[in-house]
Write an enzyme that holds these catalytic residues in place. Structure first.
Site, PDB file in Angstrom:
ATOM      1  N   GLN A 210      65.112   5.071  72.974  1.00 19.78           N
ATOM      2  CA  GLN A 210      64.131   5.994  72.545  1.00 19.78           C
ATOM      3  C   GLN A 210      63.186   6.887  73.054  1.00 19.78           C
ATOM      4  OE1 GLN A 210      63.345   4.620  68.303  1.00 19.78           O
ATOM      5  NE2 GLN A 210      62.539   6.855  68.129  1.00 19.78           N
ATOM      6  N   ASP A 211      61.429   6.416  73.226  1.00 18.94           N
ATOM      7  CA  ASP A 211      61.134   6.980  74.446  1.00 18.94           C
ATOM      8  C   ASP A 211      59.847   6.222  74.880  1.00 18.94           C
ATOM      9  OD1 ASP A 211      58.215   8.325  72.467  1.00 18.94           O
ATOM     10  OD2 ASP A 211      59.155   5.899  73.012  1.00 18.94           O
ATOM     11  N   PRO A 212      59.170   5.940  76.082  1.00 22.76           N
ATOM     12  CA  PRO A 212      58.846   5.095  76.827  1.00 22.76           C
ATOM     13  C   PRO A 212      57.893   5.195  76.569  1.00 22.76           C
ATOM     14  CG  PRO A 212      58.875   7.278  77.897  1.00 22.76           C
ATOM     15  CD  PRO A 212      59.637   8.069  76.487  1.00 22.76           C
TER      16      PRO A 212
ATOM     17  N   ASN B  36      56.156   8.580  70.409  1.00 26.01           N
ATOM     18  CA  ASN B  36      57.307   9.961  69.954  1.00 26.01           C
ATOM     19  C   ASN B  36      56.577  10.965  69.859  1.00 26.01           C
ATOM     20  OD1 ASN B  36      59.098   7.437  69.404  1.00 26.01           O
ATOM     21  ND2 ASN B  36      58.341   7.129  67.008  1.00 26.01           N
TER      22      ASN B  36
END
Length: 247
Positions: free
Chosen positions: A82-84, A153
């Site tokens: 999804q994101d880092p 996010n």
């Protein structure tokens, strides 16, 4: 005068492409429309300003490492995150992976647990550095490639999703089989982008401790190798080196 017609029939100059350094040529070619698009220029401006005001992960030289380590022509598996990670020294551009010497995050610990059950002889390493997978053709892609420190996010909806959808579409356009591994509801929404008749989609719950009961026992790694071998593509060696150093 702005509503006057262009007497010479010339379109306004398109923005010059912003191509990340050291990107394999096949990615440069496939993603050139994205690098030239207004949204990508806006995203670049946004990130430039963000880095002036906040700590952003991963560091700028590492943002496109997923594409650098895995050229388009070599992709045979795509694992979508999804994101880092948003903690210090964790993110380095590969989904689920952390730098050598950094504590293995909970989701990756669960991935190792599943590998231990799924792949005979797999021994979980003490590190979480997954570069050896990337160098075998496993594209470790996050849907969003940057994040503010400590703010999960925080860079969603800024343009990265448009870019990484284009990456997924470029992989989908390959004729030879690719196995797409989609963990969790966010990743599974991308299934609609995967239309190639030779490709295989493996989906389940996310390996996060919050949803691990929907992940354990799904055997995605052996299923991936079975699908690759049926298509005449070599399996992934999932066993990671016992010791690693970051190059």
């Amino acid at each position: 005068m702005t509503d006057q017609p262009d007497l010479f029939g010339l379109a306004p100059d398109a923005p010059r492409p912003i191509i990340p350094a050291n990107l394999p040529e096949d990615w440069q070619e496939a993603l050139l429309p994205e690098f030239s698009a207004p949204y990508f220029h806006e995203l670049t401006d946004f990130l430039r300003q963000e880095r002036k005001e906040y700590t952003i992960y991963p560091p700028a030289p590492d943002v496109f490492n997923a594409l650098r380590y895995t050229p388009l022509g070599e992709v045979k598996v795509l694992i979508l995150g999804q994101d880092p990670y948003h903690g210090p020294n964790q993110a380095h551009g590969l989904s689920f992976s952390v730098r050598p010497g950094v504590r293995v995050p909970p989701s990756l610990r669960n991935i190792y647990k599943e590998l231990t059950e799924d792949i005979p002889g797999f021994v979980a390493p003490k590190h979480g550095y997954l570069r050896s997978w990337a160098e075998q053709g496993v594209l470790l892609l996050n849907a969003v490639l940057t994040v503010r420190a400590g703010q999960a996010n925080s860079h969603q909806g800024k343009g990265w999703e448009h870019f990484t959808d284009a990456v997924i579409k470029a992989v989908n356009a390959k004729e030879e089989r690719v196995v797409f591994i989609l963990w969790g509801s966010y990743a599974r929404k991308k299934k609609k982008l995967i239309t190639g008749k030779n490709h295989v989609v493996i989906e389940s719950g996310h390996p996060s401790p919050l949803s691990e009961q929907y992940f354990f026992g799904t055997r995605p790694f052996s299923k991936t190798n079975e699908a690759l071998e049926k298509a005449g593509r070599g399996p992934v060696e999932w066993q990671l080196p016992a010791t690693v150093t970051e190059e």
